[in-house]
Design a protein around this motif. Structure first.
Motif, mmCIF file in Angstrom:
data_model
loop_
_atom_site.group_PDB
_atom_site.id
_atom_site.type_symbol
_atom_site.label_atom_id
_atom_site.label_comp_id
_atom_site.label_asym_id
_atom_site.label_seq_id
_atom_site.Cartn_x
_atom_site.Cartn_y
_atom_site.Cartn_z
ATOM 1 N N ILE A 503 0.836 -1.210 0.000
ATOM 2 C CA ILE A 503 0.000 0.000 0.000
ATOM 3 C C ILE A 503 0.868 1.257 0.000
ATOM 4 C CG2 ILE A 503 -1.575 1.367 1.440
ATOM 5 C CD1 ILE A 503 -2.853 -1.300 2.299
ATOM 6 N N ASN A 504 1.882 1.273 0.873
ATOM 7 C CA ASN A 504 2.741 2.451 0.969
ATOM 8 C C ASN A 504 3.589 2.649 -0.283
ATOM 9 O OD1 ASN A 504 2.694 3.807 3.868
ATOM 10 N ND2 ASN A 504 2.438 1.605 4.179
ATOM 11 N N ILE A 505 4.058 1.560 -0.873
ATOM 12 C CA ILE A 505 4.844 1.667 -2.110
ATOM 13 C C ILE A 505 3.988 2.229 -3.236
ATOM 14 C CG2 ILE A 505 5.993 0.329 -3.910
ATOM 15 C CD1 ILE A 505 7.059 -1.517 -1.746
ATOM 16 N N ILE A 506 2.780 1.662 -3.392
ATOM 17 C CA ILE A 506 1.886 2.133 -4.450
ATOM 18 C C ILE A 506 1.506 3.593 -4.224
ATOM 19 C CG2 ILE A 506 -0.424 1.865 -5.434
ATOM 20 C CD1 ILE A 506 -0.155 -1.121 -5.066
ATOM 21 N N HIS A 507 1.257 3.955 -2.972
ATOM 22 C CA HIS A 507 0.879 5.338 -2.662
ATOM 23 C C HIS A 507 1.999 6.310 -3.048
ATOM 24 C CE1 HIS A 507 -0.710 8.803 -0.554
ATOM 25 N NE2 HIS A 507 0.398 8.876 0.174
ATOM 26 N N ARG A 508 3.223 5.986 -2.681
ATOM 27 C CA ARG A 508 4.340 6.890 -2.969
ATOM 28 C C ARG A 508 4.680 6.949 -4.450
ATOM 29 N NH1 ARG A 508 8.666 5.875 2.030
ATOM 30 N NH2 ARG A 508 7.216 6.462 3.718
ATOM 31 N N VAL A 509 4.675 5.786 -5.103
ATOM 32 C CA VAL A 509 5.023 5.755 -6.525
ATOM 33 C C VAL A 509 3.989 6.499 -7.351
ATOM 34 C CG1 VAL A 509 5.308 4.248 -8.533
ATOM 35 C CG2 VAL A 509 6.374 3.638 -6.361
ATOM 36 N N LYS A 511 1.890 8.724 -6.362
ATOM 37 C CA LYS A 511 1.830 10.145 -5.994
ATOM 38 C C LYS A 511 2.867 10.946 -6.763
ATOM 39 C CE LYS A 511 1.817 13.151 -1.908
ATOM 40 N NZ LYS A 511 1.951 13.202 -0.420
ATOM 41 N N ARG A 512 4.008 10.315 -7.049
ATOM 42 C CA ARG A 512 5.077 11.009 -7.768
ATOM 43 C C ARG A 512 4.857 11.012 -9.273
ATOM 44 N NH1 ARG A 512 10.423 8.444 -4.743
ATOM 45 N NH2 ARG A 512 10.038 9.374 -2.664
ATOM 46 N N THR A 513 4.270 9.925 -9.790
ATOM 47 C CA THR A 513 4.199 9.771 -11.248
ATOM 48 C C THR A 513 2.861 10.179 -11.847
ATOM 49 O OG1 THR A 513 3.529 7.451 -10.997
ATOM 50 C CG2 THR A 513 5.885 7.906 -11.186
ATOM 51 N N GLY A 514 1.800 10.287 -11.029
ATOM 52 C CA GLY A 514 0.481 10.594 -11.562
ATOM 53 C C GLY A 514 -0.074 11.906 -11.046
ATOM 54 N N ASN A 515 -1.263 12.236 -11.543
ATOM 55 C CA ASN A 515 -1.933 13.447 -11.082
ATOM 56 C C ASN A 515 -2.412 13.308 -9.641
ATOM 57 O OD1 ASN A 515 -1.604 14.670 -13.603
ATOM 58 N ND2 ASN A 515 -3.482 13.730 -14.404
ATOM 59 N N SER A 516 -2.845 12.110 -9.287
ATOM 60 C CA SER A 516 -3.285 11.832 -7.919
ATOM 61 C C SER A 516 -2.912 10.393 -7.579
ATOM 62 C CB SER A 516 -4.807 12.036 -7.778
ATOM 63 O OG SER A 516 -5.503 11.141 -8.623
#
Length: 599
Positions: A503-509, A511-516
């Motif tokens: 969950i934390n990996i997906i959230h951080r990745v 957040k950096r690469t997409g609009n939201s």
């Protein structure tokens, strides 16, 4: 000699002389009763803690999911500590009692957090800017959750093991009773939860959190009372030291002698002292046999034949115990991957329900936590159908007892976990689309559309979790059954931690690469939870391939039995004739378990 034998038997089984026939189903009814009410107390909190923390502590997003997931994982990882304490010091009965008392104190503190408003942040008036808990308020909350985790650590690894102690698995009848015990263990407390938890969760959500927590607290107190009432009916296995330290010694001793060969044809002497009860020697993981290899008798053995240093020379019994644990690890990995999908329903599944139309009819709104009842109902129905319909019919057709194999049940559970995530992703995609179309925080989609994914989650538990628990217990000798319970709950714990990590990996990745970000925030409509579900489904597909082509080869349907004179021991101890026990020099190897040769 008679005194020595009496001492040996007493160290294995501690029996109440006033009970004529301890153990069996007579003792199990008290154990199942204790488990039923303990689960009522713990599940009433687990099922609704996401809603409680969101409504009363103003938590949301990744922080809320992390707290719930990590606490859930901690509930299971403390099982290792509980297993160690049980085996080395307290025994299963006392460990269960201490764990139950710790859980009771934890529930009392949770009730106080609900009843004393100073222990929580003030109510949220403006959802985007809700007041967050202060540090000391978090401390009180975490102290209550810690006590509950300690209680779970004492209860979870010992409850199943203590129940299994009540059956004699050296007989065909005892093994059949043990197999039924696993299913009825799940069935009994699940039925009670279906009857009572609906009311408790409704009270928590719609009436009063104080009353909703006070009821399970009272149930937990009753479970302790019920457990103590049956104390004269139990078979007690005295603690004989933890196998965890023995396993560490085997690893160290084997590494010290890594230069010696243990291949067939090499003449070696192994330290194998005579024991009343022992495991049959196997050819798997032969590299560990070096730990029992006597290379320098004058330096390694004392005059009486015992090792001078347990970290340099171990017995073959200690080696075989470690082999039993290693042999379940491939299935343990598969179980972890399977349990990840089950974890999602207590967090993201509840968050989905919160943002859906909860109306059922014109006047009733369904509490989001009720969705968990669907999983329990699906589990109970399958066990009832399997025990009362499938087995009798299949046995009549085949002319012998016919059950699904462990491999079949685990594979079916993995498939159910994949389907669960695919269905959950499809439902979330549609829920989000309707919410955005109507520009509403709550989607007009009914939360009843979540029923299929929760039912599939329950079937995942019914097939995979029950089968894996049964496999772990069967592959451990009776002296290691607490370790088997700890290994099962450790798998659940690791699944929770892995889920939190993903969950934390997906959230951080994202957040950096997409609009939201795909995950995070208080509003699921701004996230892409469906993508996350599809990723978990993909992990499930990988797990299916892994289990089918590798881990399934380690799954056998035979029970590991410690051979010797234990059956005679128990019979004589119960009859009060422990001084007349026969001493057998040889071990009946035919009762041992043949396993694949793995080095």
């Amino acid at each position: 000699m008679a005194n020595n034998i009496h001492s040996s038997s007493a160290s294995t089984v501690e029996q109440d002389p006033s009970a004529k026939k301890p153990g069996g189903w007579r003792a199990i009814k008290y154990i199942l009763g204790n488990e039923t009410f303990e689960k009522l107390a713990s599940m009433s909190l687990i099922s609704n803690i996401t809603v409680y923390l969101q409504n009363n502590y103003n938590l949301g997003g990744v922080l809320l999911v992390n707290i719930v997931t990590i606490w859930s994982g901690s509930n299971n990882i403390t099982s290792l500590l509980g297993a160690f304490v049980s085996d080395a010091y307290l025994g299963r009965f006392r460990t269960l009692l201490v764990g139950s008392i710790a859980s009771l104190l934890g529930m009392l503190m949770m009730t106080l957090t609900a009843g004393i408003h100073q222990l929580r942040p003030s109510s949220c008036g403006d959802p985007p800017h809700c007041p967050q808990p202060q540090g000391w308020q978090f401390c009180v909350l975490f102290a209550a959750l810690t006590l509950l985790s300690i209680g779970a650590g004492g209860i979870r690894p010992c409850n199943i093991a203590f129940g299994a102690d009540q059956f004699d698995t050296t007989t065909e009848k005892g093994r059949a009773q043990l197999e039924s015990f696993f299913n009825w263990w799940y069935f009994s407390f699940t039925v009670a939860l279906l009857v009572v938890l609906t009311g408790v969760v409704y009270i928590q959500t719609n009436v009063s959190w104080v009353l909703g927590f006070a009821i399970p607290t009272a149930c937990l107190a009753f479970s302790i009372t019920l457990f103590l009432l049956g104390r004269r009916c139990y078979i007690y296995i005295k603690p004989e030291g933890s196998v965890f330290s023995d396993m560490a010694k085997v690893v160290v001793a084997a590494c010290r002698k890594r230069g010696y060969s243990v291949e067939p044809g090499c003449e070696h002497n192994y330290y194998d002292p005579p024991l009343m009860i022992k495991l049959k020697r196997t050819n798997r993981f032969k590299c560990l046999d070096r730990a029992a290899l006597i290379t320098e008798p004058s330096h390694e053995l004392q005059e009486q034949g015992t090792p001078k240093n347990g970290w340099r020379l171990c017995s073959l019994q200690q080696v075989e115990q470690l082999k039993c644990l290693i042999a379940i690890l491939p299935v343990c990995v598969s179980g972890i991957a399977c349990f990840i999908s089950m974890d999602q329903q207590n967090t993201f599944g509840i968050l989905q329900a919160i943002q859906m139309n909860k109306s059922v009819g014109p006047h009733f709104k369904m509490p989001p936590a009720w969705m968990n009842l669907t999983s329990m109902l699906a589990l109970s129905l399958w066990i009832l159908i399997y025990e009362r319909l499938y087995i009798p019919v299949a046995t009549k057709i085949a002319g012998k007892v016919k059950r699904l194999t462990l491999q079949q049940r685990i594979k079916t559970g993995i498939v159910m976990s994949i389907l669960c995530m695919l269905v959950a992703g499809s439902v979330e995609k549609r829920r989000r689309e309707l919410a955005l179309k109507h520009d509403s925080f709550v989607s007009p989609m009914s939360l009843l559309t979540l029923l299929p994914q929760y039912a599939l989650s329950g079937l995942t538990e019914a097939f995979a979790a029950v089968a894996i628990m049964e496999f772990f217990t069967n592959q451990m000798p009776e002296s290691m059954r607490t370790v088997a319970g700890a290994a099962f709950f450790l798998s659940l714990s690791v699944a929770s931690y892995v889920s939190s990590l993903v969950i934390n990996i997906i959230h951080r990745v994202t957040k950096r690469t997409g609009n939201s970000p795909w995950l995070g925030g208080h509003d699921l409509n701004k996230n892409r939870l469906d993508y996350y579900y599809y990723i978990i489904a993909g992990l499930g597909a990988v797990n299916f391939v892994y289990f089918s082509f590798f881990a399934s080869h380690f799954v056998v349907n035979t029970t590991v039995v410690e051979t010797g004179v234990k059956d005679v021991q128990l019979e004589n101890v119960v009859a009060g004739n422990s001084a007349n026990l026969p001493m057998r020099e040889s071990i009946d190897e035919e009762k041992g378990l043949e396993r694949p040769n793995t080095s």
